[in-house]
Design an enzyme around this catalytic site. Structure first.
Site, PDB file in Angstrom:
ATOM      1  N   HIS A 243       0.871  -1.175   0.000  1.00  0.00           N
ATOM      2  CA  HIS A 243       0.000   0.000   0.000  1.00  0.00           C
ATOM      3  C   HIS A 243       0.904   1.220   0.000  1.00  0.00           C
ATOM      4  O   HIS A 243       1.771   1.357   0.865  1.00  0.00           O
ATOM      5  CB  HIS A 243      -0.927   0.010   1.216  1.00  0.00           C
ATOM      6  CG  HIS A 243      -2.016  -1.002   1.130  1.00  0.00           C
ATOM      7  ND1 HIS A 243      -2.275  -1.914   2.120  1.00  0.00           N
ATOM      8  CD2 HIS A 243      -2.921  -1.257   0.143  1.00  0.00           C
ATOM      9  CE1 HIS A 243      -3.288  -2.687   1.755  1.00  0.00           C
ATOM     10  NE2 HIS A 243      -3.696  -2.311   0.566  1.00  0.00           N
TER      11      HIS A 243
ATOM     12  N   GLY B  74       4.314  -1.053   5.120  1.00  0.00           N
ATOM     13  CA  GLY B  74       4.628  -2.244   5.897  1.00  0.00           C
ATOM     14  C   GLY B  74       3.708  -3.387   5.529  1.00  0.00           C
ATOM     15  O   GLY B  74       3.602  -4.373   6.252  1.00  0.00           O
ATOM     16  N   HIS B  75       2.998  -3.257   4.414  1.00  0.00           N
ATOM     17  CA  HIS B  75       2.060  -4.300   3.982  1.00  0.00           C
ATOM     18  C   HIS B  75       2.672  -5.023   2.794  1.00  0.00           C
ATOM     19  O   HIS B  75       2.522  -4.597   1.650  1.00  0.00           O
ATOM     20  CB  HIS B  75       0.718  -3.665   3.595  1.00  0.00           C
ATOM     21  CG  HIS B  75       0.090  -2.895   4.714  1.00  0.00           C
ATOM     22  ND1 HIS B  75      -0.932  -1.989   4.512  1.00  0.00           N
ATOM     23  CD2 HIS B  75       0.313  -2.907   6.055  1.00  0.00           C
ATOM     24  CE1 HIS B  75      -1.291  -1.472   5.681  1.00  0.00           C
ATOM     25  NE2 HIS B  75      -0.551  -2.011   6.621  1.00  0.00           N
ATOM     26  N   VAL B  76       3.376  -6.093   3.069  1.00  0.00           N
ATOM     27  CA  VAL B  76       4.043  -6.844   2.019  1.00  0.00           C
ATOM     28  C   VAL B  76       3.053  -7.890   1.513  1.00  0.00           C
ATOM     29  O   VAL B  76       2.662  -8.793   2.250  1.00  0.00           O
ATOM     30  CB  VAL B  76       5.326  -7.522   2.562  1.00  0.00           C
ATOM     31  CG1 VAL B  76       6.080  -8.190   1.434  1.00  0.00           C
ATOM     32  CG2 VAL B  76       6.209  -6.489   3.243  1.00  0.00           C
TER      33      VAL B  76
END
Lengths: 159, 564
Positions: free
Chosen positions: B326, B490-492
């Site tokens: 994101h 931090g959204h892998v």
């Protein structure tokens, strides 16, 4: 208990600091910190820790020399802050020292020549005065009840 | 290989983040013997972590967790571990330790929307998921129970069609003074034909005692650490898994290879210890839950010239591809009246209005968060920057205090989170550079798609109207569409997407790989598209669903009903 002009005007803190030159505040660091920070109720243990940090950072003699300038300001003056302000204006070295003192109290940080700012002790971060100054607490050290963030801060914080 | 005999289990779970921990807990609760292979260290001591956080100047995501002891390298800042192929840097990272990245997460748990699961059929972009919102909905409820989610039932009954079949386990985390201030001024505003409403963001953060953990005390340090465990972290379920007596955590064990037998089954997980010796764990089923980058990397590392030349589970060629994040941007606002930031969680409310709509045929959905962290994320960040500039200007005493108070209490950050479409060239491959353990690092190629960039200008206009309604001043924004001007969330996500067609996906709707019937993948690796929801709740929902599928199809064992 001796109360000098400057320390008296700074309104002795909770621990009853009796002014520069007295046993409780021999070098005047506590009284100077009170006036610079605008906070009378500074923690004495924090003050001792900060004094030691600056003594280590600057060297014993330079630290003592700057505080000596503060102790030599005339006592019994009507406006101790003005006397201090005049010293800050005419003495660049003292002004630099005062900024280090303020930065340490307000942010907990010291500048290192090669590594940038750092916290000497983790407590320096938690004790930093910036947080009560904005009506908050240091992140990770809440003393608030659940939901306190929905309400404005309890006390005026210098506003 | 070490002389140790292979350790045999029913199930080997690779990774003890929220996905692996939930699967391990559910299976172990039914008496299924589970090994959890964790690359990082075992349990974090919270007080030591808080002390490390306190002493850190940068207070980065990994600051509390930097491990001075010998052990696998913690992939900290992206620059030290990722081999960035460009054209843009992939910015999101993760933690390697028992419990995973939920140690440092914010804790937001919105659900994906019905349209998010069907982007292609609804808007003609991206692809569809092989599962619908309605199919996953009961599992969302289960996940909310398991993690402990606080939310507002009066607000979230049917946001963009995301109906709820059960109430939130806990009432909402109280919005901040800042949220209420903003909401009073913008609720009901019509922008681009849609009506603004500030909603309390659902969060895995206790608003009352829950599951033996205390309610939030407003430590405001959620990112990167909750000092009291009011915020959920994956170790909650690592601990529960271990407490069943049927799960065994093997920490400081980096999985480096999946081995195949002649029938195409995964017959072993080779892991490497800190001294670089290796051992092997075997199970009837292997669950790969190492986060999107590491899971894809392990599959590629396990290439077998005869049986899996392009990597394990990679007959589609899609392993590592369609990596997503994101993309986040921040707008820094000076409010007319004090809003008192740095109190409460860093964010407690958001604007869900633009997470769906016909515009998604042309540009990405937009999720706005109201933040309680002032201008912390500016460069240089407040409040230290404000304090320092006042001190440097010669201020002291009560004038200094008044200046700091006035400056910082009027600081507000509004942030934007946008979706990235799946692009095959956004991918993880193997670098020829190796990490401190001698293992190939991940090479990441990434570019923010045009679909996403096209959303920034509309976002700026929306923010402009919000700022005007607040009678506030927009001080700094970086909604530039130029490359590199964004922050990772931090959204892998992505890299092993689920689907219905083995030529166009790596797994089915249960995360079972098409190529190897005893290999499942859990975690945000599975995402075909990413919407604008923080992925953890969906990770949890899918992981619980996969655990049930494994128990039913492989072990013929029903799992107990309760999720707490």
């Amino acid at each position: 208990m001796v109360t000098g002009g400057l320390a008296g005007a700074a309104d002795a803190g909770a621990e009853g600091s009796a002014g520069p030159g007295t046993p409780a505040d021999a070098d005047g660091f506590f009284a100077l910190s009170q006036i610079l920070t605008g906070v009378s109720s500074l923690g004495t243990a924090v003050a001792r820790r900060h004094a030691q940090t600056l003594r280590t950072q600057l060297g014993d003699a330079p630290f003592a020399a700057e505080l000596q300038k503060f102790r030599k300001l005339p006592s019994g003056s009507q406006d101790p802050a003005a006397a201090l302000e005049a010293l800050l204006a005419r003495d660049a070295a003292f002004a630099g020292f005062a900024r280090l003192v303020l930065t340490l109290w307000y942010t907990g940080l010291v500048q290192t020549p090669d590594a940038g700012p750092r916290f000497v002790h983790p407590e320096d971060y938690f004790d930093a005065l910036v947080w009560p100054a904005i009506g908050a607490h240091a992140p990770a050290s809440s003393d608030g009840y659940y939901g306190h963030w929905r309400l404005p801060p309890d006390s005026g914080s210098g506003a | 290989m070490s002389a140790d005999p292979a350790r045999r289990f029913d199930v080997v779970v690779i990774g003890s983040g929220v996905a692996g921990a939930l699967v391990a807990w559910r299976l172990a609760s039914a008496g299924i013997r589970v090994a959890i292979i964790e690359a990082g260290g075992a349990e974090v001591r919270r007080d030591a972590a808080v002390s490390r956080y306190g002493q850190s100047v940068g207070k980065s995501l990994g600051a509390p967790y930097v491990d001075a002891a010998t052990g696998p390298e913690n992939p900290g800042p992206a620059e030290q571990y990722y081999d960035q192929a460009g054209p843009e840097n992939y910015l999101s990272t993760y933690e390697r330790l028992a419990g995973g990245s939920t140690w440092h997460w914010l804790g937001h748990t919105p659900r994906l929307l019905p349209s998010d699961f069907a982007l292609q059929s609804t808007y003609g972009v991206g692809v569809d998921w092989p599962i619908s919102y309605a199919q996953l909905e009961p599992w969302y409820c289960a996940a909310e129970t398991a993690l402990g989610v606080a939310g507002d039932d009066t607000q979230w009954g049917n946001v963009h069609g995301a109906f709820r079949s059960a109430p939130f386990p806990m009432p909402p985390i109280w919005p901040s003074w800042s949220d209420d201030y903003v909401a009073r001024r913008i609720d009901g505003l019509s922008i681009r034909g849609q009506t603004l409403q500030v909603l309390a963001t659902p969060a895995a953060r206790n608003s009352k005692p829950y599951d033996g953990r205390p309610p939030c005390a407003g430590n405001a340090s959620c990112v990167p650490i909750c000092p009291i465990g009011a915020k959920y972290d994956g170790y909650v379920h690592v601990r529960k898994a271990l407490a069943t007596g049927h799960a065994h955590l093997i920490s400081r064990a980096i999985a480096v290879r999946l081995t195949l037998d002649e029938s195409g089954h995964i017959d072993g997980v080779v892991y490497q210890r800190p001294d670089r010796s290796t051992a092997i764990a075997r199970g009837r089923v292997v669950v790969l839950a190492a986060n999107a980058i590491e899971s894809a990397k392990l599959l590629l590392l396990s290439a077998d010239a005869q049986r899996a030349p392009a990597g394990v589970a990679n007959s589609s060629g899609l392993v590592g591809r369609c990596l997503m994040d994101h993309v986040q941007k921040s707008v820094f606002v000076r409010t007319r009246d004090p809003v008192y930031p740095f109190r409460g969680p860093p964010s407690t409310s958001g604007i869900e209005t633009f997470r769906d709509g016909p515009f998604r045929a042309t540009h990405s959905a937009l999720r706005f968060s109201l933040n309680n962290d002032g201008w912390l994320r500016r460069r240089p960040g407040s409040p230290v920057a404000d304090v320092q500039s006042a001190i440097d200007a010669g201020m002291f005493g009560s004038a200094l205090r008044r200046t700091i108070f006035a400056a910082v209490t009027h600081q507000l950050r509004i942030s934007l989170s946008t979706e990235v479409l799946p692009e095959p060239d956004n991918r993880v491959t193997l670098s020829d550079k190796r990490d401190a353990d001698g293992i190939p690092r991940p090479r990441i190629a990434f570019r923010v798609p045009e679909y996403t960039r096209a959303g920034f200008a509309p976002a700026l206009r929306i923010v402009g109207e919000i700022v005007a309604a607040l009678d506030a001043t927009l001080v700094e924004e970086d909604l530039s569409a130029a490359p590199g001007h964004y922050v990772g969330a931090g959204h892998v996500m992505g890299g092993c997407r689920m689907g219905t067609d083995p030529r166009r996906a790596v797994t089915d709707a249960f995360g079972r790989t098409f190529d190897h019937e005893n290999l499942y993948i859990c975690g945000a690796s599975l995402w075909p598209t990413c919407g604008t929801a923080n992925p953890t709740l969906t990770v949890a929902a899918l992981s619980l669903r996969t655990a049930e599928a494994i128990a039913a199809t492989v072990f013929r064992r029903p799992l107990a009903g309760g999720f707490l």
